[in-house]
Design a protein around this motif. Sequence first.
Motif, mmCIF file in Angstrom:
data_model
loop_
_atom_site.group_PDB
_atom_site.id
_atom_site.type_symbol
_atom_site.label_atom_id
_atom_site.label_comp_id
_atom_site.label_asym_id
_atom_site.label_seq_id
_atom_site.Cartn_x
_atom_site.Cartn_y
_atom_site.Cartn_z
ATOM 1 N N VAL A 36 0.859 -1.176 0.000
ATOM 2 C CA VAL A 36 0.000 0.000 0.000
ATOM 3 C C VAL A 36 0.897 1.228 0.000
ATOM 4 N N THR A 37 0.654 2.141 -0.925
ATOM 5 C CA THR A 37 1.460 3.360 -1.039
ATOM 6 C C THR A 37 0.859 4.498 -0.219
ATOM 7 N N VAL A 38 1.639 5.549 -0.059
ATOM 8 C CA VAL A 38 1.142 6.753 0.607
ATOM 9 C C VAL A 38 -0.050 7.293 -0.170
ATOM 10 N N LEU A 39 0.051 7.318 -1.491
ATOM 11 C CA LEU A 39 -1.025 7.811 -2.334
ATOM 12 C C LEU A 39 -2.317 7.054 -2.043
ATOM 13 N N SER A 40 -2.244 5.731 -2.017
ATOM 14 C CA SER A 40 -3.415 4.909 -1.754
ATOM 15 C C SER A 40 -3.936 5.137 -0.335
ATOM 16 N N THR A 41 -3.033 5.248 0.613
ATOM 17 C CA THR A 41 -3.422 5.483 2.001
ATOM 18 C C THR A 41 -4.213 6.780 2.127
ATOM 19 N N LEU A 42 -3.674 7.863 1.565
ATOM 20 C CA LEU A 42 -4.342 9.154 1.661
ATOM 21 C C LEU A 42 -5.696 9.127 0.953
ATOM 22 N N ALA A 43 -5.742 8.489 -0.204
ATOM 23 C CA ALA A 43 -7.005 8.397 -0.940
ATOM 24 C C ALA A 43 -8.034 7.584 -0.147
ATOM 25 N N ARG A 44 -7.604 6.492 0.464
ATOM 26 C CA ARG A 44 -8.525 5.670 1.256
ATOM 27 C C ARG A 44 -9.008 6.402 2.507
ATOM 28 N N LEU A 45 -8.238 7.372 2.959
ATOM 29 C CA LEU A 45 -8.660 8.196 4.095
ATOM 30 C C LEU A 45 -9.560 9.355 3.657
ATOM 31 N N GLY A 46 -9.833 9.419 2.351
ATOM 32 C CA GLY A 46 -10.723 10.459 1.829
ATOM 33 C C GLY A 46 -10.039 11.785 1.569
ATOM 34 N N LEU A 47 -8.720 11.769 1.431
ATOM 35 C CA LEU A 47 -7.953 12.988 1.199
ATOM 36 C C LEU A 47 -7.433 13.013 -0.236
ATOM 37 N N ASP A 48 -7.208 14.215 -0.765
ATOM 38 C CA ASP A 48 -6.557 14.361 -2.064
ATOM 39 C C ASP A 48 -5.058 14.204 -1.819
ATOM 40 N N PRO A 49 -4.450 13.140 -2.344
ATOM 41 C CA PRO A 49 -3.038 12.876 -2.040
ATOM 42 C C PRO A 49 -2.089 14.018 -2.397
ATOM 43 N N TRP A 50 -2.299 14.675 -3.544
ATOM 44 C CA TRP A 50 -1.378 15.737 -3.960
ATOM 45 C C TRP A 50 -1.572 16.995 -3.118
ATOM 46 N N LYS A 51 -2.803 17.302 -2.773
ATOM 47 C CA LYS A 51 -3.051 18.448 -1.908
ATOM 48 C C LYS A 51 -2.473 18.190 -0.522
ATOM 49 N N GLU A 52 -2.654 16.985 -0.023
ATOM 50 C CA GLU A 52 -2.127 16.645 1.304
ATOM 51 C C GLU A 52 -0.599 16.706 1.298
ATOM 52 N N ALA A 53 0.036 16.225 0.227
ATOM 53 C CA ALA A 53 1.502 16.301 0.131
ATOM 54 C C ALA A 53 1.959 17.755 0.142
ATOM 55 N N ALA A 54 1.262 18.607 -0.602
ATOM 56 C CA ALA A 54 1.616 20.033 -0.621
ATOM 57 C C ALA A 54 1.436 20.640 0.770
ATOM 58 N N ASP A 55 0.353 20.269 1.452
ATOM 59 C CA ASP A 55 0.118 20.767 2.808
ATOM 60 C C ASP A 55 1.207 20.293 3.767
ATOM 61 N N LEU A 56 1.619 19.037 3.625
ATOM 62 C CA LEU A 56 2.674 18.499 4.490
ATOM 63 C C LEU A 56 3.987 19.251 4.295
ATOM 64 N N VAL A 57 4.321 19.552 3.046
ATOM 65 C CA VAL A 57 5.549 20.305 2.766
ATOM 66 C C VAL A 57 5.494 21.668 3.441
ATOM 67 N N SER A 58 4.317 22.298 3.400
ATOM 68 C CA SER A 58 4.194 23.635 3.988
ATOM 69 C C SER A 58 4.337 23.612 5.513
ATOM 70 N N LEU A 59 4.147 22.452 6.138
ATOM 71 C CA LEU A 59 4.276 22.336 7.598
ATOM 72 C C LEU A 59 5.730 22.228 8.062
ATOM 73 N N GLY A 60 6.652 21.927 7.145
ATOM 74 C CA GLY A 60 8.033 21.672 7.542
ATOM 75 C C GLY A 60 8.173 20.220 8.006
ATOM 76 N N ARG A 61 9.402 19.768 8.207
ATOM 77 C CA ARG A 61 9.662 18.355 8.533
ATOM 78 C C ARG A 61 8.946 17.881 9.799
ATOM 79 N N ASP A 62 9.093 18.631 10.885
ATOM 80 C CA ASP A 62 8.507 18.188 12.156
ATOM 81 C C ASP A 62 6.983 18.187 12.095
ATOM 82 N N GLY A 63 6.410 19.231 11.541
ATOM 83 C CA GLY A 63 4.962 19.297 11.410
ATOM 84 C C GLY A 63 4.430 18.218 10.494
ATOM 85 N N ALA A 64 5.152 17.969 9.407
ATOM 86 C CA ALA A 64 4.745 16.931 8.458
ATOM 87 C C ALA A 64 4.799 15.560 9.122
ATOM 88 N N ARG A 65 5.843 15.303 9.883
ATOM 89 C CA ARG A 65 5.982 14.020 10.566
ATOM 90 C C ARG A 65 4.820 13.810 11.551
#
Length: 146
Positions: A36-65
Amino acid sequence: MKGLAMADPNVLNPHPPEFDQFLYASVGEDRNGYVVTVLSTLARLGLDPWKEAADLVSLGRDGARARLGALLARFRDVPALASDHGRVARDLSQLLPEGRASGSLKRAASTVTGDRPGTSGAIWAVLAIIFLLFQMFMGGGSGSGE
């Protein structure tokens, strides 16, 4: 071939390639033994994987983790995540592209979230033209003045 316009290289894959390494990384195996990939995980959680990735980047490493750890803890399709979501989140967060303020990542995130300048205006213009053409052809009659 003079005068031919170059096609947009992202027309078939409009998603930012900066997120590929992260989104296509494995989070583990499901109960059937499938990766199972991150993409599939995020999609199965009802999230847009690319938007979530962009949001994670904006949080910085610690926030993203931290955010990724919370998301993985909610994901029940991969049994190993129940006890190991923190380590997996740490490892995966290292695959996110660097650069909170990077111009290319902001552009990538804006294409993900649909913030392209002029896109909605262009869509409305095309719809208006289609509507007018439809009216001309359907409402114009036979052309004999009837």
